[in-house]
Every structure is written in structure tokens, then in C-alpha cells.
Enzyme design. Structure first.
Site, PDB file in Angstrom:
ATOM      1  N   GLU A 196      -5.967  -8.160  -0.007  1.00  0.00           N
ATOM      2  CA  GLU A 196      -6.587  -7.942   1.305  1.00  0.00           C
ATOM      3  C   GLU A 196      -8.066  -7.651   1.116  1.00  0.00           C
ATOM      4  OE1 GLU A 196      -4.823  -5.054   3.994  1.00  0.00           O
ATOM      5  OE2 GLU A 196      -2.796  -5.768   3.512  1.00  0.00           O
ATOM      6  N   GLU A 247       0.789  -1.230   0.000  1.00  0.00           N
ATOM      7  CA  GLU A 247       0.000   0.000   0.000  1.00  0.00           C
ATOM      8  C   GLU A 247       0.827   1.289   0.000  1.00  0.00           C
ATOM      9  OE1 GLU A 247      -2.923  -0.252   3.137  1.00  0.00           O
ATOM     10  OE2 GLU A 247      -4.018  -1.838   2.120  1.00  0.00           O
TER      11      GLU A 247
END
Ligand code: FCB
Length: 437
Positions: free
Chosen positions: A351, A167
């Protein structure tokens, strides 16, 4: 759960994810201090000033945790390696216990028929490198590539896949512009540098891992659809800007070698020297792309300095994080990425999950519904031709939810943070049954 394995393409992988600082217990095994330890020790940053010193004590209990995944019928495990566990000062002397730990973990996964999916960096920068400017310093790309070489020389021959950074938006924007994660800065120049260096570091690590002969290398970004909070043209412009910063900046660099114009209107004056020349490095070929997806945002204009927007509350049901539940967004993100950026490149959901105020006694039916709805959205994307190869649940177990401490529970397995007892939740059992059908 309303799915069976055969609803997904042959060979589709189901996985669970964690990250090192959130579960291992950084107080054990000779790990060096990280910028999360300093961020958590700074009053007001983290709920109850909690840190990852003990966390789930996975460092000692990893076998039990791997057994839980095997018993659930998962195919793969996405975990991260702690830089400061391997190199306590970020560079220089190696902590042999750190390398041994990841070596045992990988062998333990293979012995249980679980594919190791590794992320090199999930946010816990060694404090010694933070002292040198961390993500603001262009050398971070070289420091990280050296770390990649050291850890992957040990485990790279046996891992299924690897990605450098989890991320980039959180590493750069959330942590250097919004100040909500370590190092907790609110500085536009630091942000511009971090936004770019996170991608040069990605490129250098891909090249370092290729040099070791590794295959199946990728990248993992997070995505949130940005809806204008009202019908005004201003709100549309601001939602587009939010989308540029959050969703299009990093894939722009990785897949097109450009950054969105509206984002550069703010960042250009603050970019590191020569940034335009780094795109060959940033675009080093990858073999797959990972999508972390949780929610959507409502963006309104705000009478403030650039970027001049704020997030407002939306109408949909929310999780314990206050995040709206919006499964359609996953379908939209997957089809949009394939169309505009990734084409035939294999995609993974790396995720997906929700926080819920769980106790071992109460079934987490909200999580079962959440996952069911998001898996259905993923199937709709597959039906439209998206080459989705796997789906990863965040998280295997309750853990350290960063600035929110241990309060927000994302696990399929409940963790009692006093006794460290693990108790599979109803969602764990529901997934186990679905995967066995
Ligand atoms: C993601 C992070 C992960 C966890 C979840 C809830 O942004 O990658 O570590 O905090 O959110």
C-alpha cells in the site's frame, strides 16, 4: 510521472489495492454483520456514523472496476475477502453467494490479465465472533484458518498470492489499545492478547493454505519511522518504544520469534498463557513480505501511564489525513527490513498513497507528486539491493476510510458517493501513461 517500467527490475508488478468492507457494500449479497457495523453504529466513533453498507457498491459494479484497472495497464489487483460475506456467522453455514462473488472476481481478473493478490482479512470481523471475544479469544486462530480453508478451496487454485492479515498493528493496537477502530477497546490485556493472536492466526492460515497446496504466501504489515519530537534522551526512549510497538513487534514475531523487550515491559503481565511456545507456528515459512507505507511520526514523552508517549505535529507538508509526506522513510524502511529481518525474501510495497480533497474537475497533482516521490524512494532501495518485486497503490478508488467515513479520498478513481459514478483522476491517467511508455 518521472518513471518508466524499465526503471524497475524485469517482471516488477504494478498494482492497485482495495479492501472488501471499504468498497463492496456489505448490505448486498447476504453478508453477515461485522464488528465495523457495530463500531460505526456507536455514537461518536465514525464521522457521521457512516458505515460500509453501500460503500462503492463494488459488489454489483466490479466489472466496471476491473475494466478500469485493465485500461490503466496494471499488472495485479490486491483485494480482500470478507469473512462475514462467506460465513455470515463467522463459522458454520456458508453463504454461497459470497463464494460465488469471489469466484467471479478472480475469473474476471484473470480474463483481464490482472494477477489476483488476496488478503484474507482486512478488518471486518464477523460480529458473531466479536461477541465471543474476537481477537482476544485464542480460538480466533482456528476460526480464521477454517475460513481460509473454505474460501481458498474455492479460489486458491487461481490466485497469484495470498496473505492472511492486513496490518496487525491496526488490528491489535489501534483497535484494542487506542480504541480508534473496531472493536474500539482501550484495554491493555485485550491488546496483549490481540497482538499475539493476530500472529497465531497468521501462522494457522499459512499452514491451512499450504495444506491446500497453495504457493506464494506472505504477510503484510504497516510501518512508520518514529522520530523523537525533541533532542531530549526521554524523547529518544519514547520514539524507540513507539518503533518497538509499531514497527518491530510483528516482524520480531514473524522473522525472529521474539518480541521487543521494551514493549514486553508493558505487555508481559497481560499476555495469553503459553505465548512463548507459539513461535514455531508464527514463523511458518512465507514466500514474500508486504509493506504498507504512508507517513512518519514525531514522538514526545507524555506524563501518562505506559507507554507514556504522544504524537506531535511535524514540520513537513501534509496530506488530507494530516499525515506528513516523507518519501525517504520508505527507502529507509525497505533497506532496514532487508538488512535486519527479511534478507533475500521478496518484498512488495502493498500500500502507498495519499488522501486529497479531490473533485472530478480538479487535477490531483499532489497525488501525482506524492506517488512519483515514493516510487523514486523505492527505486533507490532497489539500487541498494532490496529485492522489491512490486508496488501497489492505495487505492484504486475513493472508499470508506474507516473512522473517517467517506470524507478522505485516497482513490486514483474518483467516486461520487451519491450517484456512484467513477471518474478516473489525473493521477490515474499519469500512471497509465507511465506504465504504457
Ligand atoms: C491503511 C489501511 C487501508 C486504508 C489506508 C489509508 O492502514 O490498510 O485500509 O485505510 O490505510
Amino acid at each position: 510521472m518521472n518513471f518508466v517500467r524499465s526503471d524497475f527490475p524485469p517482471g516488477f508488478l504494478f498494482a492497485a489495492a482495495t479492501s472488501s468492507y471499504q468498497i463492496e457494500g456489505h448490505g448486498s449479497g447476504g453478508a453477515g454483520p461485522t464488528h465495523w457495523d457495530s463500531f460505526a453504529a456507536t455514537p461518536g466513533n465514525v464521522v457521521r456514523a457512516e458505515n460500509g453498507q453501500r460503500a462503492c457498491d463494488h459488489y454489483h459494479r466490479w466489472e466496471e472496476d476491473l475494466d478500469l484497472m485493465q485500461a490503466m495497464g496494471l499488472d495485479a489487483y490486491r483485494f480482500s475477502t470478507s469473512w462475514a460475506r462467506v460465513l455470515p456467522e463467522g463459522r458454520g453455514a456458508i453463504n454461497p453467494q459470497g463464494l460465488d462473488f469471489y469466484d467471479r472476481l478472480v475469473d474476471g481478473l484473470l480474463a483481464r490479465n490482472l494477477k489476483p493478490m488476496v488478503t484474507l482479512y482486512h478488518w471486518e470481523l464477523p460480529a458473531a465472533l466479536a461477541d465471543l471475544g474476537g481477537w482476544r479469544n485464542p480460538d480466533v486462530a482456528h476460526w480464521m484458518a477454517d475460513f481460509a480453508t473454505i474460501i481458498m478451496t474455492r479460489i486458491g487454485d487461481r490466485v497469484f498470492s495470498a496473505a492472511p492479515i492486513n496490518e496487525p498493528w491496526c488490528v491489535a493496537w489501534l483497535s484494542h489499545f487506542m480504541g480508534q477502530q473496531a472493536p474500539g477497546l482501550r484495554d491493555i490485556r485485550a491488546t496483549a492478547h490481540a497482538m499475539h493472536h493476530v500472529l497465531t492466526a497468521h501462522g494457522r492460515c499459512i499452514q491451512a493454505m499450504r495444506a491446500l497446496g497453495m504457493k506464494n504466501l506472505g504477510a503484510v504489515c504497516n510501518f512508520e519511522l518514529a522520530h523523537p519530537a525533541d533532542p531530549s534522551p526521554d524523547a529518544a526512549v519514547k520514539a524507540r518504544l513507539y518503533d518497538g510497538i509499531y514497527n518491530r513487534f510483528f516482524v520480531g514475531g514473524l522473522f525472529k520469534g521474539t518480541y521487543p523487550e521494551e514493549v514486553m515491559e508493558g505487555l508481559s503481565p497481560h499476555m495469553p498463557k503459553g505465548w512463548e511456545n507459539d513461535f514455531d507456528l508464527i514463523r511458518s515459512p512465507i514466500d514474500w513480505f508486504g509493506i504498507n507505507y504512508y507517513t512518519c511520526k514525531r514522538i514526545a514523552p507524555a506524563p501518562e501511564a505506559w507507554p507514556g508517549f504522544s504524537e506531535v505535529e511535524g514540520p513537513l507538508p501534509k496530506t488530507q489525513m494530516g499525515w506528513e509526506i516523507y518519501p525517504d522513510g520508505l527507502e529507509q524502511i525497505l533497506t532496514w527490513l532487508q538488512r535486519d529481518y527479511t534478507g533475500a525474501l521478496p518484498l512488495y510495497v502493498t500500500e502507498s498513497g495519499m488522501a486529497n480533497a479531490d473533485t472530478p474537475q480538479r487535477p490531483d497533482t499532489a497525488r501525482i507528486d506524492y506517488l512519483d516521490a515514493h516510487l523514486a524512494a523505492a527505486r533507490r532501495a532497489v539500487a541498494q539491493g532490496v529485492p522489491l518485486k512490486g508496488y501497489t497503490f492505495w487505492s484504486l478508488m475513493d472508499n470508506y476510510e474507516w473512522a473517517l467515513g467517506y470524507e478522505k479520498r485516497f482513490g486514483l478513481v474518483h467516486v461520487d458517493f451519491e450517484t456512484l459514478t467513477r471518474t478516473p483522476k489525473a493521477s490515474y491517467h499519469a500512471l497509465r501513461e507511465a506504465l504504457a511508455r
